[in-house]
Design an enzyme around this catalytic site. Structure first.
Site, mmCIF file in Angstrom:
data_model
loop_
_atom_site.group_PDB
_atom_site.id
_atom_site.type_symbol
_atom_site.label_atom_id
_atom_site.label_comp_id
_atom_site.label_asym_id
_atom_site.label_seq_id
_atom_site.Cartn_x
_atom_site.Cartn_y
_atom_site.Cartn_z
ATOM 1 N N SER A 1 17.309 3.615 -32.895
ATOM 2 C CA SER A 1 17.394 3.133 -31.518
ATOM 3 C C SER A 1 18.833 3.207 -30.985
ATOM 4 C CB SER A 1 16.835 1.703 -31.453
ATOM 5 O OG SER A 1 16.685 1.259 -30.138
ATOM 6 N N ASP B 1 5.802 4.233 -28.219
ATOM 7 C CA ASP B 1 7.041 3.484 -27.993
ATOM 8 C C ASP B 1 7.033 2.900 -26.581
ATOM 9 O OD1 ASP B 1 9.685 2.613 -27.605
ATOM 10 O OD2 ASP B 1 10.498 4.204 -28.863
ATOM 11 N N HIS C 1 8.104 1.687 -31.186
ATOM 12 C CA HIS C 1 9.561 1.856 -31.156
ATOM 13 C C HIS C 1 10.200 1.590 -32.514
ATOM 14 C CE1 HIS C 1 13.545 2.149 -29.526
ATOM 15 N NE2 HIS C 1 13.854 0.943 -29.947
#
Length: 293
Positions: free
Chosen positions: A136, A237, A267
């Site tokens: 991320s 996600d 995610h």
């Protein structure tokens, strides 16, 4: 495993960074002791908590966590077991304001400080080029580090890359905050939010203003990453649209880049099937003669 040597060794200093003795130790076959990297940078002195294991294989592996994440998160912990099994050196750590790291409160931290944390850990706790596994926001941090420390990149695995997410996130946040909290946020006061997926975390406007200063160009070939790179992104996600990874792919300078979409993945990519895909990707990246560049 009881590692007595770690209890009695003296602190070591390297280029102004002190490796402190472990605060505690664990009698465990899988859990290494937490150690601390003392550093003073950006006007803040802090002790970055980390865990490190040795291995005979190369390259070493380092995990750079995402927004509000740390060394005890699912993927970071899974990689510890994976590296033990396959003999890779491995480092995971707590960014400033999170986990066991001391010296900075979570409400004081910024992307710039997290970038400095990752750079210090990569520079002082790893030997040679590394396979950098980034999740991320960690993908944003890794892309920034590539500009200043390209020699530390053997290969790169980006998981649900969230590059330049701050501006859009702040806009969504402001649109959803009730008037009283919006006023606090605009005054740069702490606003505590709760997410079912991530729990409670405090935010302030200055954190997002700092992110704006670190935004990267996403034009084709604008990110100076030359090493073999793999991107994994979940189609489900809800935080970062999976199609954004196509733009990331194009922005990387390397031609040795592959993008894998996981239809069932969210995610975090922390379910067992996604973790298996991550491990398989690492093994392929580190296999002899696997890299084309």
């Amino acid at each position: 495993m009881l590692r007595l040597g770690s209890l009695i060794r003296n602190p070591q200093t390297r280029k102004g960074v002190t490796l402190l003795p472990p605060r505690c130790f664990h009698v465990s076959a899988t859990g290494p002791e937490t150690q601390f990297l003392e550093t003073s940078s950006l006007g803040k002195t802090r002790q970055i908590a980390y865990q490190k294991i040795d291995g005979i294989r190369t390259p070493g592996i380092i995990y750079i966590p995402g927004f509000m994440s740390h060394k005890a998160a699912t993927k970071a912990s899974m990689l510890h077991s994976f590296c033990q099994k396959y003999g890779f050196p491995y480092v995971r750590y707590d960014p400033s304001g999170l986990g066991e790291t001391k010296g900075v409160n979570i409400t004081e931290t910024t992307l710039t400080l997290w970038l400095e944390d990752a750079t210090q850990v990569l520079s002082h706790l790893t030997d040679g080029p590394q396979l950098i596994v980034a999740s991320s926001m960690g993908c944003w941090i890794s892309s920034l580090i590539a500009k200043t420390h390209p020699e530390k990149f053997n290969s790169l695995l980006l998981l649900a890359p969230a590059i330049n997410f701050g501006r859009k996130y702040m806009q969504v946040l402001l649109s959803q905050l009730p008037p009283e909290l919006k006023k606090k946020f605009e005054k740069d006061e702490v606003v505590k939010l709760f997410s079912p997926d991530y729990g409670e975390f405090p935010l302030r406007k200055s954190m997002f203003e700092d992110m704006k200063k670190r935004e990267l160009s996403m034009e084709a070939g604008s990110i100076p990453i030359q090493c073999p790179t793999r991107i994994i992104h979940g189609v489900k996600d809800k935080d970062v649209p999976y199609k954004e990874s196509l733009q990331v792919l194009g922005a990387l300078q390397t031609n040795d880049v592959q993008l894998l979409y996981v239809k069932h993945g969210g995610h975090q990519l922390s379910d067992s099937a996604s973790l298996e895909i991550i491990c398989d990707t690492i093994l392929k990246l580190t296999a002899p003669n696997s890299q084309t560049q």
